[in-house]
Scaffold this motif. Structure first.
Motif, mmCIF file in Angstrom:
data_model
loop_
_atom_site.group_PDB
_atom_site.id
_atom_site.type_symbol
_atom_site.label_atom_id
_atom_site.label_comp_id
_atom_site.label_asym_id
_atom_site.label_seq_id
_atom_site.Cartn_x
_atom_site.Cartn_y
_atom_site.Cartn_z
ATOM 1 N N ARG A 1 0.838 -1.211 0.000
ATOM 2 C CA ARG A 1 0.000 0.000 0.000
ATOM 3 C C ARG A 1 0.870 1.257 0.000
ATOM 4 N NH1 ARG A 1 -3.398 -3.306 3.627
ATOM 5 N NH2 ARG A 1 -5.177 -3.982 2.367
ATOM 6 N N VAL A 2 2.011 1.175 0.672
ATOM 7 C CA VAL A 2 2.953 2.305 0.633
ATOM 8 C C VAL A 2 3.412 2.519 -0.807
ATOM 9 C CG1 VAL A 2 5.257 3.077 1.297
ATOM 10 C CG2 VAL A 2 3.735 2.092 3.014
ATOM 11 N N ALA A 3 3.731 1.395 -1.498
ATOM 12 C CA ALA A 3 4.157 1.491 -2.893
ATOM 13 C C ALA A 3 3.072 2.111 -3.761
ATOM 14 C CB ALA A 3 4.529 0.109 -3.423
ATOM 15 N N SER A 4 1.807 1.772 -3.497
ATOM 16 C CA SER A 4 0.708 2.309 -4.302
ATOM 17 C C SER A 4 0.501 3.796 -4.070
ATOM 18 C CB SER A 4 -0.590 1.548 -4.015
ATOM 19 O OG SER A 4 -1.069 1.827 -2.710
ATOM 20 N N GLU A 5 1.007 4.298 -2.934
ATOM 21 C CA GLU A 5 0.871 5.724 -2.635
ATOM 22 C C GLU A 5 1.990 6.556 -3.256
ATOM 23 O OE1 GLU A 5 0.815 5.804 1.592
ATOM 24 O OE2 GLU A 5 -1.151 4.861 1.768
ATOM 25 N N MET A 6 3.033 5.878 -3.764
ATOM 26 C CA MET A 6 4.161 6.611 -4.342
ATOM 27 C C MET A 6 3.854 7.035 -5.771
ATOM 28 S SD MET A 6 7.651 4.900 -2.850
ATOM 29 C CE MET A 6 7.293 3.178 -3.185
ATOM 30 N N SER A 7 4.235 8.237 -6.110
ATOM 31 C CA SER A 7 4.032 8.752 -7.455
ATOM 32 C C SER A 7 5.316 9.429 -7.908
ATOM 33 C CB SER A 7 2.868 9.754 -7.472
ATOM 34 O OG SER A 7 2.700 10.303 -8.762
ATOM 35 N N PRO B 1 8.080 9.592 -11.568
ATOM 36 C CA PRO B 1 8.248 9.141 -12.960
ATOM 37 C C PRO B 1 9.198 7.958 -13.119
ATOM 38 C CG PRO B 1 9.321 11.269 -12.583
ATOM 39 C CD PRO B 1 8.469 11.006 -11.394
ATOM 40 N N ASN B 2 10.048 7.709 -12.115
ATOM 41 C CA ASN B 2 11.010 6.607 -12.213
ATOM 42 C C ASN B 2 10.668 5.445 -11.284
ATOM 43 O OD1 ASN B 2 13.084 9.321 -12.547
ATOM 44 N ND2 ASN B 2 12.928 7.822 -14.191
ATOM 45 N N ILE B 3 9.406 5.373 -10.860
ATOM 46 C CA ILE B 3 8.913 4.231 -10.080
ATOM 47 C C ILE B 3 7.700 3.662 -10.804
ATOM 48 C CG2 ILE B 3 7.856 3.488 -7.914
ATOM 49 C CD1 ILE B 3 9.493 5.591 -6.473
ATOM 50 N N ALA B 4 7.715 2.352 -11.055
ATOM 51 C CA ALA B 4 6.577 1.711 -11.720
ATOM 52 C C ALA B 4 5.318 1.943 -10.878
ATOM 53 C CB ALA B 4 6.833 0.221 -11.894
ATOM 54 N N THR B 5 4.274 2.437 -11.511
ATOM 55 C CA THR B 5 3.056 2.801 -10.804
ATOM 56 C C THR B 5 2.297 1.558 -10.338
ATOM 57 O OG1 THR B 5 2.854 4.816 -12.112
ATOM 58 C CG2 THR B 5 0.882 4.049 -10.954
ATOM 59 N N LYS C 1 9.640 7.180 2.626
ATOM 60 C CA LYS C 1 8.559 6.317 3.115
ATOM 61 C C LYS C 1 8.997 4.887 3.405
ATOM 62 C CE LYS C 1 5.078 8.881 0.461
ATOM 63 N NZ LYS C 1 3.959 8.793 -0.522
ATOM 64 N N THR C 2 9.936 4.373 2.622
ATOM 65 C CA THR C 2 10.279 2.955 2.752
ATOM 66 C C THR C 2 11.660 2.701 2.176
ATOM 67 O OG1 THR C 2 9.483 0.707 2.306
ATOM 68 C CG2 THR C 2 9.284 2.278 0.512
ATOM 69 N N VAL C 3 12.152 1.464 2.344
ATOM 70 C CA VAL C 3 13.409 1.013 1.757
ATOM 71 C C VAL C 3 13.081 -0.125 0.809
ATOM 72 C CG1 VAL C 3 15.703 0.042 2.225
ATOM 73 C CG2 VAL C 3 14.654 1.644 3.861
ATOM 74 N N HIS C 4 13.718 -0.151 -0.361
ATOM 75 C CA HIS C 4 13.386 -1.176 -1.355
ATOM 76 C C HIS C 4 13.882 -2.556 -0.944
ATOM 77 C CE1 HIS C 4 13.290 -3.482 -5.070
ATOM 78 N NE2 HIS C 4 12.520 -2.544 -5.615
ATOM 79 N N ARG C 5 15.177 -2.661 -0.606
ATOM 80 C CA ARG C 5 15.823 -3.892 -0.115
ATOM 81 C C ARG C 5 16.178 -4.912 -1.186
ATOM 82 N NH1 ARG C 5 11.934 -2.486 3.512
ATOM 83 N NH2 ARG C 5 12.545 -2.235 5.695
ATOM 84 N N ALA D 1 14.038 4.913 -16.903
ATOM 85 C CA ALA D 1 14.326 3.780 -16.020
ATOM 86 C C ALA D 1 13.308 3.822 -14.892
ATOM 87 C CB ALA D 1 15.739 3.877 -15.461
ATOM 88 N N LYS D 2 12.693 2.684 -14.599
ATOM 89 C CA LYS D 2 11.680 2.624 -13.548
ATOM 90 C C LYS D 2 12.027 1.528 -12.551
ATOM 91 C CE LYS D 2 7.664 4.441 -16.084
ATOM 92 N NZ LYS D 2 6.938 5.265 -15.116
ATOM 93 N N VAL D 3 11.978 1.864 -11.266
ATOM 94 C CA VAL D 3 12.232 0.894 -10.200
ATOM 95 C C VAL D 3 10.932 0.152 -9.907
ATOM 96 C CG1 VAL D 3 13.002 0.596 -7.816
ATOM 97 C CG2 VAL D 3 14.001 2.403 -9.240
ATOM 98 N N MET D 4 11.048 -1.188 -9.733
ATOM 99 C CA MET D 4 9.861 -2.009 -9.501
ATOM 100 C C MET D 4 10.006 -2.823 -8.223
ATOM 101 S SD MET D 4 9.096 -3.496 -13.294
ATOM 102 C CE MET D 4 10.524 -4.549 -13.213
ATOM 103 N N ASP D 5 8.885 -3.404 -7.809
ATOM 104 C CA ASP D 5 8.822 -4.429 -6.753
ATOM 105 C C ASP D 5 9.183 -3.938 -5.354
ATOM 106 O OD1 ASP D 5 7.781 -6.326 -8.336
ATOM 107 O OD2 ASP D 5 9.610 -7.471 -8.610
ATOM 108 N N PHE D 6 8.667 -2.793 -4.964
ATOM 109 C CA PHE D 6 8.816 -2.357 -3.582
ATOM 110 C C PHE D 6 8.035 -3.287 -2.657
ATOM 111 C CE2 PHE D 6 10.149 1.567 -5.537
ATOM 112 C CZ PHE D 6 11.064 2.088 -4.637
ATOM 113 N N GLY D 7 8.631 -3.657 -1.554
ATOM 114 C CA GLY D 7 7.906 -4.386 -0.515
ATOM 115 C C GLY D 7 7.932 -5.889 -0.636
ATOM 116 N N ILE D 8 8.211 -6.428 -1.836
ATOM 117 C CA ILE D 8 8.135 -7.883 -1.991
ATOM 118 C C ILE D 8 9.271 -8.579 -1.264
ATOM 119 C CG2 ILE D 8 8.173 -9.749 -3.692
ATOM 120 C CD1 ILE D 8 6.617 -8.044 -5.561
ATOM 121 N N ALA D 9 10.407 -7.907 -1.084
ATOM 122 C CA ALA D 9 11.536 -8.527 -0.399
ATOM 123 C C ALA D 9 11.239 -8.813 1.067
ATOM 124 C CB ALA D 9 12.772 -7.622 -0.497
#
Length: 635
Positions: free
Chosen positions: A162-168, A170-174, A233-237, A252-260
């Motif tokens: 949910r934290v990831a869904s709140e991030m907006s 241009p370089n983070i996958a929505t 808000k968070t650390v990717h890990r 370039a877009k960063v993906m998969d926040f929180g899954i780690a």
């Protein structure tokens, strides 16, 4: 098996990196698992199982130790053109055994229509889908149910997602949302075109080309900006090339926040060490220490940047980048060295500070160039003259930026062409298997009909036989069209010739020519990929037109009390004023006939009827009794 034999089994060179070995192993296992699952005979299944055993032996030689006793920590492989419709299990079985039973065409949560599986990995599967509410195509990542068996793990994942869904940014996958549907937890996110950084690096390596320093820094810059924003808000890990997506428009877009966070630190260490992917993890993560912060992501970005510029993942005692590659600015090399410090306290305090250190090289270079021009030209006056006349001689100099962009585009296209070519090959084999499977089904049902013990059983089997034959006819038509296209003038030999010519042009430095040839190959390959859907659409259109002729009011004599015929989905509903409702399942639609099996009334259940529309007349035949009757169109 020797190391050389193991590498040969995977199609790898002797100088390959551990990360490349890991990816080759996963790809090979995925392909073989898919073949085992789809093999039409036990003999063929056994053949593929033996090949899987050989790959496991190669894995033991190259990586060492038995397969981890748990799921791989490797993130979902988000390749839109990924071949394997599989999910890795500890026992090597197909994804279905692990609990992901979703299939294309299925709808989840009442709004997401799954199109096709476009990727898979140790934690779940990725589907393209249509969101009815948003009225747009999206991507859905479905996590393995066993990843979330612990209430704490489930809550932790949902919170981070949910934290990831709140991030907006241009370089983070929505990420649109995180939801649950029965046993499944899934993320909905934007559907991206392009490829991940891992694929791009492998393509460059295949061409024996280095990544341009500017290209590497451009990617690192965008990743740093994304993480600087996210760290509020968070650390990717789990930053690594697989989780960096390069879009077609250069982002370039960063993906998969929180899954780690789905596994405990101890389990993560075990599985990642076994799979050969601890290289991007900071020492404090590997040690399972608490309090991991943004400096762990900083360490991972430094590893990734070192790999982009040197072609090697930094392990053990390493040389600084400026010693490995002469065109790397000292400021970049020094910044990477500091970010790779074993202790977090010795790294930069923030991602922003790390980014600023990386790009000090550009500021320093600008200052040096300015001083040099001033010294040689004798002052700022000449600088002004040069600036004023620049447009006149600018075209004489090579456009390095355009050249680098063309090469980058060529590498991207090469990866896409190879992936689509594999898809076409898989598609061809699957269609061929479908034809064989339909034929075997028909033969099996024919045998059952011959040994049927009752008329009702025989009628039911005859309906099943017609359905099997209809599936076979569809598969045969698709196979025929594919074969005609692949063996035609612009077929597979011509496509492969064009790809070879593009690769030759790219190696010779003619990136624009390579891009043109790669794009031409893609157009033809995508036309071939579209054939099954085109055939289905044509047959469905033909089927709909024929069924539409049955819809309406019909009578055996006058039209005073006609029967009403309604086609709905796969059913033919008939309402007779004198006899009431009759329901028949449509089991076959041929060129000009429709065959049904009676569902109700119970007294006639299992009977087969064949309908032949002929304008204002509808001929009806009792298939078993050979009785025929003509109905008249009313209204």
């Amino acid at each position: 098996m020797t190391r050389e034999e193991a590498l040969h089994a995977l199609g790898l060179e002797i100088s390959v990196s551990p990360a490349d070995i890991e990816h080759a192993l996963l790809d090979k296992v995925a392909q073989l698992e898919q073949r085992v699952n789809g093999a039409p005979s036990e003999a063929l299944k056994d053949k593929y199982r033996r090949q899987l055993a050989d790959i496991e032996e190669a894995r033991a030689v190259l990586v060492g130790g038995p397969t981890a006793g748990g799921l791989s920590q490797t993130m979902i492989a988000d390749l839109p053109l990924a071949q394997a419709a599989y999910t890795r299990s500890t026992g090597g079985g197909p994804a279905a055994n692990l609990g992901i039973a979703l299939k294309p065409g299925q709808t989840i949560a009442g709004r997401y229509e799954l199109h096709e599986q476009i990727g898979a990995g140790g934690m779940g599967a990725v589907f393209s889908a249509f969101d009815r509410n948003r009225d747009k195509d999206i991507a859905i990542k479905v996590l393995l149910p066993q990843m979330l068996t612990s209430p704490n793990a489930r809550e932790r994942f949902l919170r981070e997602a949910r934290v990831a869904s709140e991030m907006s940014h241009p370089n983070i996958a929505t990420v649109f949302d995180v939801q649950k549907d029965g046993a499944y937890c899934f993320l909905t996110m934007e559907l991206l075109n392009g490829q991940n950084l891992r694929t791009y690096l492998k393509n460059l390596k295949g061409l024996r080309k280095e990544m341009a320093v500017d290209d590497a820094l451009r990617i690192a810059d965008q990743v740093c900006q994304a993480l600087a924003y996210a760290h509020e808000k968070t650390v990717h890990r789990d930053i690594k090339p697989e989780n960096i997506w390069l879009t077609d428009d250069g982002k370039a877009k960063v993906m998969d926040f929180g899954i780690a966070l789905l596994t405990s630190s101890t389990h993560a260490l075990e599985t990642m060490m076994s799979a050969g992917t601890p290289y991007y993890m900071a020492p404090e993560q590997l040690a399972g220490l608490g309090g991991v912060d943004g400096r762990a992501d900083q360490y991972a970005v430094a590893v990734m940047l070192y790999e982009m510029l040197s072609g090697q993942v930094p392990t053990g005692r390493i040389d600084s980048l400026k010693r490995v590659r002469k065109d790397v600015p000292s400021a970049v090399s020094d910044a990477v060295d500091k970010a790779l410090s074993q202790k977090p306290a010795n790294r930069y305090t923030s991602m922003k500070e790390f980014r600023e250190a990386l790009f000090m090289s550009r500021l320093s270079a600008s200052a040096k160039n300015f001083k040099l021009i001033g010294a040689v030209a004798g002052g700022l006056a000449l600088v002004g003259i040069l600036v004023g006349t620049f447009p006149a001689w600018r075209g004489v100099l090579p456009d390095r930026g355009a050249e680098a962009s063309a090469k980058q585009e060529a590498a991207r296209l090469q990866g896409e062409v190879k992936s689509v070519l594999k898809l076409v090959d898989t598609q061809r084999r699957e269609v061929k298997d479908a034809v064989s499977a339909a034929s075997r089904d028909a033969e099996r049902i024919e045998g059952q009909i011959r040994s049927a013990k009752s008329a009702e059983e025989r009628a039911t089997l005859q309906a099943s036989l017609l359905e099997a034959r209809e599936k076979g006819a569809l598969a045969s038509e698709v196979e025929k069209r594919l074969r005609e296209q692949l063996e035609g003038t612009n077929g597979l030999p011509a496509i492969e010739g064009g790809i070879s010519a593009a690769e030759t042009a790219l190696k010779s430095g003619h990136a624009d020519e390579a891009n043109s040839k790669f794009n031409a190959a893609l157009v033809t390959l995508n036309q071939i990929r579209a054939i099954p859907e085109e055939v289905k659409k044509q047959l469905l259109d033909s089927r709909s037109k024929l069924l539409a002729q049955v819809d309406g009011k019909w009578s055996m004599s006058g039209c005073d009390s006609p029967a009403t015929f309604t086609v709905k989905d796969s059913m033919l509903m008939q309402y007779w004023p004198s006899a009431g409702l009759a329901e028949e399942k449509i089991v076959q639609v041929a060129a000009n006939t429709i065959t049904t099996v009676v569902v109700t009334p119970a007294a006639q259940r299992g009977k087969l009827f064949r309908y032949t529309p002929a304008g204002s007349r509808l001929d009806v035949e009792d298939v078993a009794g050979s009785r025929r009757q003509s109905l008249k169109k009313c209204g």
